[in-house]
Design a protein around this motif. Sequence first.
Motif, PDB file in Angstrom:
ATOM      1  N   ALA A  29       0.828  -1.211   0.000  1.00 19.54           N
ATOM      2  CA  ALA A  29       0.000   0.000   0.000  1.00 19.54           C
ATOM      3  C   ALA A  29       0.860   1.257   0.000  1.00 19.54           C
ATOM      4  N   VAL A  30       1.882   1.293   0.827  1.00 20.94           N
ATOM      5  CA  VAL A  30       2.764   2.467   0.895  1.00 20.94           C
ATOM      6  C   VAL A  30       3.511   2.645  -0.424  1.00 20.94           C
ATOM      7  N   LEU A  31       4.077   1.586  -0.931  1.00 27.07           N
ATOM      8  CA  LEU A  31       4.869   1.651  -2.162  1.00 27.07           C
ATOM      9  C   LEU A  31       4.045   2.123  -3.357  1.00 27.07           C
ATOM     10  N   ASN A  32       2.750   1.789  -3.366  1.00 30.30           N
ATOM     11  CA  ASN A  32       1.886   2.133  -4.494  1.00 30.30           C
ATOM     12  C   ASN A  32       0.932   3.286  -4.189  1.00 30.30           C
ATOM     13  N   ASP A  33       1.187   3.988  -3.076  1.00 28.73           N
ATOM     14  CA  ASP A  33       0.396   5.156  -2.696  1.00 28.73           C
ATOM     15  C   ASP A  33      -1.105   4.841  -2.662  1.00 28.73           C
ATOM     16  N   ILE A  34      -1.441   3.774  -1.951  1.00 32.40           N
ATOM     17  CA  ILE A  34      -2.832   3.344  -1.828  1.00 32.40           C
ATOM     18  C   ILE A  34      -3.323   3.740  -0.432  1.00 32.40           C
ATOM     19  N   SER A  35      -4.285   4.645  -0.396  1.00 35.35           N
ATOM     20  CA  SER A  35      -4.793   5.104   0.892  1.00 35.35           C
ATOM     21  C   SER A  35      -5.924   4.219   1.409  1.00 35.35           C
ATOM     22  N   ASP A  36      -6.668   3.574   0.519  1.00 29.87           N
ATOM     23  CA  ASP A  36      -7.759   2.695   0.921  1.00 29.87           C
ATOM     24  C   ASP A  36      -7.522   1.313   0.315  1.00 29.87           C
ATOM     25  N   PRO A  37      -6.967   0.378   1.086  1.00 31.12           N
ATOM     26  CA  PRO A  37      -6.637  -0.937   0.541  1.00 31.12           C
ATOM     27  C   PRO A  37      -7.849  -1.748   0.091  1.00 31.12           C
ATOM     28  N   ASP A  38      -9.053  -1.310   0.449  1.00 31.47           N
ATOM     29  CA  ASP A  38     -10.257  -2.005  -0.001  1.00 31.47           C
ATOM     30  C   ASP A  38     -10.718  -1.536  -1.379  1.00 31.47           C
ATOM     31  N   ARG A  39     -10.064  -0.519  -1.909  1.00 27.83           N
ATOM     32  CA  ARG A  39     -10.466   0.018  -3.215  1.00 27.83           C
ATOM     33  C   ARG A  39      -9.247   0.114  -4.131  1.00 27.83           C
ATOM     34  N   ILE A  40      -8.963  -0.973  -4.818  1.00 22.39           N
ATOM     35  CA  ILE A  40      -7.889  -0.946  -5.812  1.00 22.39           C
ATOM     36  C   ILE A  40      -8.529  -1.103  -7.179  1.00 22.39           C
ATOM     37  N   GLN A  41      -7.933  -0.488  -8.177  1.00 22.35           N
ATOM     38  CA  GLN A  41      -8.523  -0.450  -9.506  1.00 22.35           C
ATOM     39  C   GLN A  41      -8.000  -1.566 -10.391  1.00 22.35           C
ATOM     40  N   GLU A  42      -8.922  -2.215 -11.088  1.00 21.68           N
ATOM     41  CA  GLU A  42      -8.574  -3.241 -12.062  1.00 21.68           C
ATOM     42  C   GLU A  42      -7.684  -2.613 -13.143  1.00 21.68           C
ATOM     43  N   ASP A  43      -6.729  -3.376 -13.617  1.00 23.17           N
ATOM     44  CA  ASP A  43      -5.774  -2.992 -14.664  1.00 23.17           C
ATOM     45  C   ASP A  43      -4.742  -1.972 -14.207  1.00 23.17           C
ATOM     46  N   ARG A  44      -4.736  -1.637 -12.926  1.00 24.95           N
ATOM     47  CA  ARG A  44      -3.729  -0.712 -12.395  1.00 24.95           C
ATOM     48  C   ARG A  44      -2.398  -1.454 -12.254  1.00 24.95           C
ATOM     49  N   PRO A  45      -1.321  -0.899 -12.778  1.00 29.22           N
ATOM     50  CA  PRO A  45      -0.017  -1.521 -12.552  1.00 29.22           C
ATOM     51  C   PRO A  45       0.408  -1.280 -11.105  1.00 29.22           C
ATOM     52  N   MET A  46       1.022  -2.280 -10.505  1.00 27.30           N
ATOM     53  CA  MET A  46       1.515  -2.160  -9.131  1.00 27.30           C
ATOM     54  C   MET A  46       2.936  -2.678  -9.090  1.00 27.30           C
ATOM     55  N   VAL A  47       3.719  -2.121  -8.197  1.00 30.56           N
ATOM     56  CA  VAL A  47       5.069  -2.608  -7.974  1.00 30.56           C
ATOM     57  C   VAL A  47       5.156  -3.171  -6.561  1.00 30.56           C
ATOM     58  N   ALA A  48       6.027  -4.127  -6.382  1.00 31.78           N
ATOM     59  CA  ALA A  48       6.258  -4.747  -5.069  1.00 31.78           C
ATOM     60  C   ALA A  48       7.735  -4.587  -4.735  1.00 31.78           C
TER      61      ALA A  48
END
Length: 52
Positions: A29-48
């Motif tokens: 969540a921090v790495l991908n600047d996600i403030s609400d982990p219950d709302r992620i967008q389909e087709d969004r690229p993410m890094v780990a």
Amino acid sequence: MPEGACTVRKEDTLSGIARRTGTITSDLAVLNDISDPDRIQEDRPMVAPGPA
């Protein structure tokens, strides 16, 4: 796509992506600047985080 990266699929959850990429939900969540982990967008690229 770089190692440790993925694209959000329709049924994905942040915890599922974290398991799949070998990290923990809060780091992902921090790495991908996600403030609400219950709302992620389909087709969004993410890094780990890369290997330690």
